[in-house]
Design an enzyme around this catalytic site. Structure first.
Site, mmCIF file in Angstrom:
data_model
loop_
_atom_site.group_PDB
_atom_site.id
_atom_site.type_symbol
_atom_site.label_atom_id
_atom_site.label_comp_id
_atom_site.label_asym_id
_atom_site.label_seq_id
_atom_site.Cartn_x
_atom_site.Cartn_y
_atom_site.Cartn_z
ATOM 1 N N HIS A 97 0.797 -1.221 0.000
ATOM 2 C CA HIS A 97 0.000 0.000 0.000
ATOM 3 C C HIS A 97 0.830 1.270 0.000
ATOM 4 O O HIS A 97 0.286 2.366 -0.192
ATOM 5 C CB HIS A 97 -0.991 0.004 1.169
ATOM 6 N N ASP A 124 -9.810 -0.420 3.657
ATOM 7 C CA ASP A 124 -8.652 -1.107 4.238
ATOM 8 C C ASP A 124 -9.007 -1.579 5.638
ATOM 9 O O ASP A 124 -9.850 -0.976 6.314
ATOM 10 C CB ASP A 124 -7.481 -0.107 4.302
ATOM 11 N N HIS A 126 -6.693 -1.415 7.802
ATOM 12 C CA HIS A 126 -5.759 -0.596 8.570
ATOM 13 C C HIS A 126 -5.855 0.867 8.124
ATOM 14 O O HIS A 126 -6.148 1.148 6.950
ATOM 15 C CB HIS A 126 -4.323 -1.082 8.364
ATOM 16 N N HIS A 141 4.520 0.550 4.322
ATOM 17 C CA HIS A 141 3.132 0.334 3.889
ATOM 18 C C HIS A 141 2.133 0.649 5.000
ATOM 19 O O HIS A 141 0.922 0.704 4.731
ATOM 20 C CB HIS A 141 2.928 -1.089 3.349
ATOM 21 N N ASP A 226 -7.443 -1.930 -0.484
ATOM 22 C CA ASP A 226 -6.541 -2.966 0.020
ATOM 23 C C ASP A 226 -7.341 -4.264 0.143
ATOM 24 O O ASP A 226 -8.422 -4.281 0.742
ATOM 25 C CB ASP A 226 -6.000 -2.537 1.385
#
Length: 299
Positions: A97, A124, A126, A141, A226
């Site tokens: 990412h 995502d 995260h 990332h 993601d």
């Protein structure tokens, strides 16, 4: 629509090997064919050159692993995307990412050397809002959004010259793993993040209504997706799986609603790791997500 595919086969920002093969996995899952079947013209620009980890000394510079080659790859990606003509939809294929530091910047700079105000929809598990000082690992990332907003290493925050994302122009969806110091930075910046708790309680449709209202009036919306945003039972081929993610239908509904808005101008697909996958399942699912964003419908 003319869709330009650009691969960024980089896993330098991740803690595990394998996502450098993500662009090939997505192509092998018939990405271009699916998009052509929807009536799009597809131009595959190939891959940018990225240094191989085996040829590099793995060391930390300013608290960051593989800083210089990541800067080079992101700068190259930004330049390639920024040079695409008006009317083109860039679909960039990662890679980890951290590539988004280049792709988001490049999309903001297209047609304007100073950049335009842009919205970012970050799908995502995260938040990726660590800085070199807050990161427990030094893996880049986990830091791209912070650098896009101007926090972190000056070499990575300066990819767009003086252009940076405004925190209020970022919406995150599917979040379920945040470091403690990262959470504090997010709250200080005022970035809107819909965790899986909000997804469960409010549903994707309401979240998308609020997201599009918040980002109303912006010239460009970029979706950075993601694969680990989806539950590992759906997308097992990711480096940092977190249970309890978006379902298959929630992912498609999200993409379908964004498509119906007519406001998305570019997209990333990142963190597909064929080494950890089952018969290219993750790549095939992510190709389906891209198809839904670009107009595929049930009826």
């Amino acid at each position: 629509m003319n869709v330009s595919l650009l691969g960024i086969p980089m896993d330098l920002g991740a803690g595990r090997r394998g996502v450098d093969m993500g662009p090939s996995a997505l192509r092998n899952a018939h990405l271009a064919t699916r998009l052509r079947e929807l009536g799009h013209t597809v131009d595959d620009l190939g891959d940018i050159a990225v240094a191989l980890p085996e040829t590099l000394d793995k060391h930390m510079e300013a608290g960051l692993v593989f800083l210089d080659p990541i800067i080079n790859a992101c700068r190259d990606a930004a330049g390639r995307v920024a040079a695409l003509p008006d009317g083109t939809f860039p679909l960039t294929l990662g890679g980890d990412h951290s590539v988004s530091m280049g792709t988001v910047t490049g999309n903001a700079l297209r047609g304007n050397p100073h950049g335009v105000r842009s919205g970012l929809i970050w799908v995502d598990a995260h938040t990726d809002y660590n800085t070199p000082q807050s990161s427990p690992s030094g893996n880049i990332h986990g830091m791209p959004v912070a650098h896009l907003t101007g926090l972190g290493d000056p070499n990575l925050t300066g990819l767009g010259g003086g252009w940076h994302m405004r925190p209020e122009d970022i919406v995150m969806i599917g979040i379920r793993s945040v470091d403690a110091r990262e959470r504090a930075l997010m709250q200080e910046a005022g970035i809107l993040a819909y965790t899986m708790k909000e997804v469960d309680q409010r549903g994707i449709t309401r979240i998308m209504d609020e997201t599009l209202e918040r980002l109303g009036g912006l010239e460009r919306l970029h979706v950075s997706f993601d694969a680990d945003a989806l539950d590992p039972s759906i997308c097992p081929g990711v480096g940092t799986p977190v249970p309890g993610g978006l379902t298959y239908r929630e992912g498609h509904l999200l993409m379908e609603l964004l498509s119906e808005s007519g406001r998305v101008t570019s997209m990333d697909i990142v963190e597909v790791n064929p080494i950890l996958d089952t018969r290219n399942q993750t790549a095939e699912v992510m190709v389906g997500m891209a198809a839904s964003l670009l107009g595929q419908r049930i009826m």
